[in-house]
Design an enzyme around this catalytic site. Structure first.
Site, PDB file in Angstrom:
ATOM      1  N   ASP A  10       0.864  -1.176   0.000  1.00 51.35           N
ATOM      2  CA  ASP A  10       0.000   0.000   0.000  1.00 51.35           C
ATOM      3  C   ASP A  10       0.906   1.232   0.000  1.00 51.35           C
ATOM      4  OD1 ASP A  10      -1.600   2.144   0.747  1.00 51.35           O
ATOM      5  OD2 ASP A  10      -2.696   1.015   2.273  1.00 51.35           O
ATOM      6  N   ASN A  24      -6.812  12.687 -10.136  1.00 50.26           N
ATOM      7  CA  ASN A  24      -7.542  13.103 -11.334  1.00 50.26           C
ATOM      8  C   ASN A  24      -7.415  14.617 -11.435  1.00 50.26           C
ATOM      9  OD1 ASN A  24      -9.806  14.374  -9.918  1.00 50.26           O
ATOM     10  ND2 ASN A  24     -10.288  12.277  -9.309  1.00 50.26           N
ATOM     11  N   ASP A  34      -5.767   7.632  -4.854  1.00 47.67           N
ATOM     12  CA  ASP A  34      -6.152   8.989  -4.468  1.00 47.67           C
ATOM     13  C   ASP A  34      -6.961   8.965  -3.156  1.00 47.67           C
ATOM     14  OD1 ASP A  34      -6.350  11.691  -4.819  1.00 47.67           O
ATOM     15  OD2 ASP A  34      -7.764  11.608  -6.481  1.00 47.67           O
ATOM     16  N   SER A 121      -2.489   5.060 -13.851  1.00 43.49           N
ATOM     17  CA  SER A 121      -3.457   4.781 -14.944  1.00 43.49           C
ATOM     18  C   SER A 121      -3.927   3.327 -15.041  1.00 43.49           C
ATOM     19  CB  SER A 121      -2.926   5.211 -16.330  1.00 43.49           C
ATOM     20  OG  SER A 121      -2.983   6.604 -16.475  1.00 43.49           O
ATOM     21  N   GLY A 123      -5.686   1.544 -12.851  1.00 36.75           N
ATOM     22  CA  GLY A 123      -6.894   1.229 -12.085  1.00 36.75           C
ATOM     23  C   GLY A 123      -8.122   1.665 -12.868  1.00 36.75           C
ATOM     24  N   TYR A 125      -8.475   4.056 -14.695  1.00 34.24           N
ATOM     25  CA  TYR A 125      -8.144   4.549 -16.035  1.00 34.24           C
ATOM     26  C   TYR A 125      -7.763   3.434 -17.017  1.00 34.24           C
ATOM     27  CZ  TYR A 125      -8.472   9.418 -14.441  1.00 34.24           C
ATOM     28  OH  TYR A 125      -8.915  10.636 -13.958  1.00 34.24           O
TER      29      TYR A 125
HETATM   30  P1  ADP Z   1      -5.854   5.568 -12.116  1.00 36.49           P
HETATM   31  O1  ADP Z   1      -7.099   6.427 -12.022  1.00 36.49           O
HETATM   32  O2  ADP Z   1      -4.621   6.365 -12.517  1.00 36.49           O
HETATM   33  O3  ADP Z   1      -6.068   4.344 -12.911  1.00 36.49           O
HETATM   34  P2  ADP Z   1      -6.139   4.138  -9.557  1.00 36.49           P
HETATM   35  O4  ADP Z   1      -5.887   4.687  -8.203  1.00 36.49           O
HETATM   36  O5  ADP Z   1      -7.533   3.750  -9.909  1.00 36.49           O
HETATM   37  O6  ADP Z   1      -5.526   5.206 -10.579  1.00 36.49           O
HETATM   38  O7  ADP Z   1      -5.227   2.856  -9.764  1.00 36.49           O
HETATM   39  C1  ADP Z   1      -3.836   2.867 -10.048  1.00 36.49           C
HETATM   40  C2  ADP Z   1      -3.204   1.575  -9.534  1.00 36.49           C
HETATM   41  O8  ADP Z   1      -3.001   1.681  -8.136  1.00 36.49           O
HETATM   42  C3  ADP Z   1      -4.041   0.308  -9.729  1.00 36.49           C
HETATM   43  O9  ADP Z   1      -3.165  -0.720 -10.193  1.00 36.49           O
HETATM   44  C4  ADP Z   1      -4.566   0.002  -8.342  1.00 36.49           C
HETATM   45  O10 ADP Z   1      -4.727  -1.401  -8.131  1.00 36.49           O
HETATM   46  C5  ADP Z   1      -3.441   0.517  -7.473  1.00 36.49           C
HETATM   47  N1  ADP Z   1      -3.784   0.894  -6.080  1.00 36.49           N
HETATM   48  C6  ADP Z   1      -5.000   1.141  -5.531  1.00 36.49           C
HETATM   49  N2  ADP Z   1      -4.856   1.488  -4.230  1.00 36.49           N
HETATM   50  C7  ADP Z   1      -3.513   1.472  -3.951  1.00 36.49           C
HETATM   51  C8  ADP Z   1      -2.706   1.717  -2.782  1.00 36.49           C
HETATM   52  N3  ADP Z   1      -3.253   2.071  -1.622  1.00 36.49           N
HETATM   53  N4  ADP Z   1      -1.346   1.594  -2.896  1.00 36.49           N
HETATM   54  C9  ADP Z   1      -0.776   1.252  -4.065  1.00 36.49           C
HETATM   55  N5  ADP Z   1      -1.469   0.997  -5.193  1.00 36.49           N
HETATM   56  C10 ADP Z   1      -2.824   1.102  -5.131  1.00 36.49           C
END
Ligand code: ADP
Length: 168
Positions: A10, A24, A34, A121, A123, A125
């Site tokens: 994390d 975003n 975020d 990007s 997740g 995105y």
């Molecule tokens: P985006 O909108 O840029 O796609 P996201 O936050 O939805 O961003 O996801 C980006 C990546 O971060 C994804 O692979 C997701 O699984 C991962 N992710 C989500 N939460 C965490 C966290 N707490 N620490 C690290 N990675 C995370």
């Protein structure tokens, strides 16, 4: 020389000078990384984001750019917010590369020596993980920076394996 490392975990638990937020363009919070950063970092981060919206980034932070705020209660000095591109078929990888390049430029301005990145990007995105990992690693390897460690923090096995493959 910048060391590239990977950990599964994390990003909000990392102890680094700066951690990068997959934000975003509103800078006013969202889901995924975020949401986790704002939850754990507390209201000081959002306060600075609001101030940025009221001044330099009235129309939001453009895709591919990066800007820093406090890290609030996180175990870091700064959060660097960057806005990844939404994936679409035939999507241009240059904006995703720009996220990594611009975040490191901001890190250098701040004097950060250790920087943690999520897989920007990949997740909400929807950028395909293998391709995103290749762009991330190639871009960071090609940047001249005083950052000593770039740590990719991957949330699940699939992401970890994709980045591990690139780092060989
Ligand atoms: P985006 O909108 O840029 O796609 P996201 O936050 O939805 O961003 O996801 C980006 C990546 O971060 C994804 O692979 C997701 O699984 C991962 N992710 C989500 N939460 C965490 C966290 N707490 N620490 C690290 N990675 C995370």
């Amino acid at each position: 020389m910048t060391a590239l490392t990977i950990v599964r975990g994390d990003i909000t638990r990392q102890q680094v000078d700066a951690l990068v937020n997959a934000a975003n363009s509103s800078l006013l919070g969202g889901g995924g990384v975020d949401g986790a950063i704002h939850r754990r970092g507390g209201p000081a981060i959002l306060e600075e984001c609001r101030a940025l919206r009221a001044s330099r980034y009235g129309r939001g932070l453009p895709t591919g750019q990066a800007v820093a705020t406090t890290a609030g209660e996180l175990d870091a000095r700064w959060v660097i917010h960057t806005v990844g591109p939404v994936w679409r078929p035939g999507g241009d990888p240059s904006l995703l590369a720009s996220c990594y390049r611009e975040s490191l430029r901001v890190a250098d301005e701040l004097g950060a020596r250790t920087v943690a990145f999520p897989a920007v990007s990949t997740g909400v995105y929807r950028w395909p993980m293998q391709d995103a990992a290749r762009i991330a690693v190639d871009t960071v390897r090609g940047v001249r920076t005083a950052v000593e460690e770039v740590r990719f923090v991957l949330f699940d096995d699939r992401a970890y394996e994709a980045f591990a493959l690139q780092l060989g």
